[in-house]
Design an enzyme around this catalytic site. Sequence first.
Site, mmCIF file in Angstrom:
data_model
loop_
_atom_site.group_PDB
_atom_site.id
_atom_site.type_symbol
_atom_site.label_atom_id
_atom_site.label_comp_id
_atom_site.label_asym_id
_atom_site.label_seq_id
_atom_site.Cartn_x
_atom_site.Cartn_y
_atom_site.Cartn_z
ATOM 1 N N ARG A 30 -1.072 -8.916 0.400
ATOM 2 C CA ARG A 30 -2.504 -8.985 0.106
ATOM 3 C C ARG A 30 -3.320 -8.353 1.228
ATOM 4 N NH1 ARG A 30 -3.372 -12.069 -4.500
ATOM 5 N NH2 ARG A 30 -1.528 -13.287 -5.056
ATOM 6 N N ASP A 31 -4.335 -7.585 0.826
ATOM 7 C CA ASP A 31 -5.231 -6.944 1.788
ATOM 8 C C ASP A 31 -6.018 -8.030 2.532
ATOM 9 O OD1 ASP A 31 -6.614 -3.841 1.952
ATOM 10 O OD2 ASP A 31 -7.746 -5.535 2.789
ATOM 11 N N ILE A 32 -6.184 -7.835 3.820
ATOM 12 C CA ILE A 32 -6.874 -8.839 4.638
ATOM 13 C C ILE A 32 -8.376 -8.876 4.309
ATOM 14 C CG2 ILE A 32 -7.490 -7.400 6.656
ATOM 15 C CD1 ILE A 32 -6.291 -9.692 8.397
ATOM 16 N N ASN A 88 -5.900 6.350 -0.077
ATOM 17 C CA ASN A 88 -6.889 7.075 0.704
ATOM 18 C C ASN A 88 -6.201 8.016 1.692
ATOM 19 O OD1 ASN A 88 -8.890 5.498 -0.554
ATOM 20 N ND2 ASN A 88 -8.718 3.901 1.004
ATOM 21 N N VAL A 97 -5.681 2.940 8.205
ATOM 22 C CA VAL A 97 -4.336 2.648 8.725
ATOM 23 C C VAL A 97 -3.443 3.820 8.344
ATOM 24 C CG1 VAL A 97 -2.369 1.079 8.701
ATOM 25 C CG2 VAL A 97 -4.699 0.154 8.496
ATOM 26 N N HIS A 101 -0.292 3.846 1.957
ATOM 27 C CA HIS A 101 -0.304 2.605 1.182
ATOM 28 C C HIS A 101 -1.107 2.810 -0.083
ATOM 29 C CE1 HIS A 101 -3.450 2.654 4.260
ATOM 30 N NE2 HIS A 101 -4.248 2.074 3.370
ATOM 31 N N HIS A 103 -3.524 1.072 -2.572
ATOM 32 C CA HIS A 103 -4.355 -0.102 -2.832
ATOM 33 C C HIS A 103 -4.200 -0.406 -4.322
ATOM 34 C CE1 HIS A 103 -6.986 -0.171 0.830
ATOM 35 N NE2 HIS A 103 -6.635 1.101 0.887
HETATM 36 P P1 DGP Z 1 -7.275 2.126 4.272
HETATM 37 O O1 DGP Z 1 -8.684 2.032 4.728
HETATM 38 O O2 DGP Z 1 -7.123 2.854 2.934
HETATM 39 O O3 DGP Z 1 -6.392 2.733 5.344
HETATM 40 O O4 DGP Z 1 -6.791 0.666 4.019
HETATM 41 C C1 DGP Z 1 -6.302 -0.159 5.028
HETATM 42 C C2 DGP Z 1 -6.386 -1.551 4.527
HETATM 43 O O5 DGP Z 1 -5.581 -2.357 5.358
HETATM 44 C C3 DGP Z 1 -7.779 -2.169 4.544
HETATM 45 O O6 DGP Z 1 -8.210 -2.418 3.213
HETATM 46 C C4 DGP Z 1 -7.633 -3.457 5.302
HETATM 47 C C5 DGP Z 1 -6.147 -3.647 5.401
HETATM 48 N N1 DGP Z 1 -5.692 -4.246 6.642
HETATM 49 C C6 DGP Z 1 -5.984 -3.840 7.887
HETATM 50 N N2 DGP Z 1 -5.369 -4.629 8.787
HETATM 51 C C7 DGP Z 1 -4.666 -5.547 8.071
HETATM 52 C C8 DGP Z 1 -3.825 -6.632 8.444
HETATM 53 O O7 DGP Z 1 -3.564 -6.912 9.613
HETATM 54 N N3 DGP Z 1 -3.295 -7.359 7.436
HETATM 55 C C9 DGP Z 1 -3.537 -7.070 6.115
HETATM 56 N N4 DGP Z 1 -2.963 -7.862 5.200
HETATM 57 N N5 DGP Z 1 -4.318 -6.053 5.734
HETATM 58 C C10 DGP Z 1 -4.879 -5.306 6.709
#
Ligand code: DGP
Length: 123
Positions: A30-32, A88, A97, A101, A103
């Site tokens: 799950r996205d944070i 992205n 990041v 990945h 989404h």
């Molecule tokens: P993007 O901006 O497309 O690179 O998406 C990166 C996503 O990663 C963003 O929606 C937030 C998520 N994210 C960043 N740090 C963490 C983390 O430590 N844990 C989790 N679960 N998600 C994270």
Amino acid sequence: MTTETLFTKIINREIPADIVYEDEQALAFRDIHPQAPFHVLIIPKKPIATINDISADDAPLVGHLYLVAKQLAAEHGFAESGYRVVMNCNQDGGQSVYHIHLHMLAGVTMGWPPFANHQPKQL
Ligand code: DGP
């Protein structure tokens, strides 16, 4: 170009995440900062920085990520109602990041286009 990011630490269980799927090639968690009621990130275990760094040899791996999305949609009840899968790339694409990945967002009716601040660039 390969890179190690916090997603490698999630794969290696060095930092916690709410993992919803794992196999030999991929991990989903799950996205944070969820942008939808259901928002997971589907990542390859192999670190690939951006779409620009995907090689022809990676094609089955990237395809596999979509099969994981399809499976999660079925398992979580979104296959029929619908969902969005997006990757992205770099700054203008909204990437933060640098480990590719997908989404996967679901549980809400989404609009299109997806950008909130539309500032066209001079091309
Ligand atoms: P993007 O901006 O497309 O690179 O998406 C990166 C996503 O990663 C963003 O929606 C937030 C998520 N994210 C960043 N740090 C963490 C983390 O430590 N844990 C989790 N679960 N998600 C994270």
